[in-house]
Design an enzyme around this catalytic site. Structure first.
Site, PDB file in Angstrom:
ATOM      1  N   GLU A 155      68.760  93.014  71.409  1.00 25.92           N
ATOM      2  CA  GLU A 155      69.101  94.137  70.544  1.00 25.92           C
ATOM      3  C   GLU A 155      67.863  94.421  69.706  1.00 25.92           C
ATOM      4  O   GLU A 155      67.430  93.567  68.927  1.00 25.92           O
ATOM      5  CB  GLU A 155      70.283  93.743  69.663  1.00 25.92           C
ATOM      6  CG  GLU A 155      70.869  94.855  68.846  1.00 25.92           C
ATOM      7  CD  GLU A 155      72.018  94.358  67.981  1.00 25.92           C
ATOM      8  OE1 GLU A 155      72.898  95.162  67.690  1.00 25.92           O
ATOM      9  OE2 GLU A 155      72.021  93.173  67.574  1.00 25.92           O
TER      10      GLU A 155
ATOM     11  N   ASP B 265      72.404  97.945  56.713  1.00 22.48           N
ATOM     12  CA  ASP B 265      71.626  96.720  56.923  1.00 22.48           C
ATOM     13  C   ASP B 265      71.390  96.024  55.591  1.00 22.48           C
ATOM     14  O   ASP B 265      71.278  96.663  54.551  1.00 22.48           O
ATOM     15  CB  ASP B 265      70.274  97.047  57.569  1.00 22.48           C
ATOM     16  CG  ASP B 265      70.421  97.427  59.023  1.00 22.48           C
ATOM     17  OD1 ASP B 265      70.834  96.563  59.811  1.00 22.48           O
ATOM     18  OD2 ASP B 265      70.131  98.589  59.370  1.00 22.48           O
TER      19      ASP B 265
END
Length: 245
Positions: free
Chosen positions: A35, A46
């Site tokens: 990923e 995030d």
């Protein structure tokens, strides 16, 4: 059944040479799916560690195509791009076409089912129509019926985030969350976005996760102790996964 290790790394972090080294060696050590994060304009889902990695590479990384082509040459496992749909609304078709031409297998937009909930099926169709697999991101805040629907159309696996952002320690019952979603999902279930330690990892696997996605821990290890230490962590996590395979 082999439990999947989905290894996340920000494109180009901490530099291209070390990035390529980590990617190649992590695959040798048992990574099943890569990923790769493309730095967004605003990484709202995030945590601070991954946001810091974005900031570190955006100062010099101006071209994502060349390094992605290089990664595709170096490894023969599936590659999924993680980035934000919001950044590509004006040129989504071109972006998806480029990924397909490079040989990228799939794309995961963490904001798709949150910020574009009314249009997500349209976007999933567009992604698949360009020959790219659509990996959907879900979490505890989504209703059961949406998780079920997402699991039916998500390619490769369904991503389930146990916490609202990465790398932030918020008390949650990992095992009960995953037991709930495991009962809803027929697709492969990969758990990430907030697995904080080996205890969380084992709870996720015991509750029925088919795999785990790890990123913050690897970036932290690279920052503190270097690439070799991060690769040792890959090996350790692969060993834990194999205990449950």
């Amino acid at each position: 059944m082999r439990r999947m290790l989905v290894t996340y790394m920000t494109l180009g972090y901490p530099n291209l040479e070390s990035f390529y080294q980590f990617i190649e060696k992590s695959v040798e050590l048992g990574t099943d799916i890569l990923e790769i994060g493309l730095p967004p304009k605003y990484a709202k889902y995030d945590g601070p560690v991954i946001r810091k990695s974005y900031k570190a590479v955006t100062s010099w990384l101006k071209d994502y195509i060349t390094p992605l082509k290089e990664v595709r040459k170096k490894v023969n496992i599936p590659i999924i791009i993680l980035t934000y749909l919001e950044d590509y609304l004006s040129n989504l078709d071109n972006f998806l076409t480029t990924l397909h031409e490079i040989g990228i297998d799939g794309v995961l937009f963490p904001d798709l089912l949150i910020d574009f909930i009314d249009e997500y099926e349209e976007y999933v169709s567009k992604i698949k129509g360009k020959g790219v697999k659509a990996v959907l991101f879900t979490g505890p805040s989504l209703p059961d019926n949406l998780i079920i629907k997402a699991s039916r159309i998500s390619d490769i696996f369904l991503y389930y985030g146990v916490r609202p952002t990465t790398g932030i320690i918020i008390p949650v019952s990992v095992d009960s969350l995953i037991t709930r979603v495991r009962n809803l999902v027929q697709n492969k279930l990969v758990v990430g976005f907030g697995l904080n330690d080996f205890n969380d990892l084992r709870k996720a696997l015991s509750a029925g996760a088919d795999g785990v996605a790890i990123g913050t821990a690897f970036i932290e290890e690279i920052e503190k102790n270097g690439i070799q230490s991060a690769l040792h962590l890959v090996k350790t996590i692969r060993g834990i996964l194999d205990e449950y395979s």
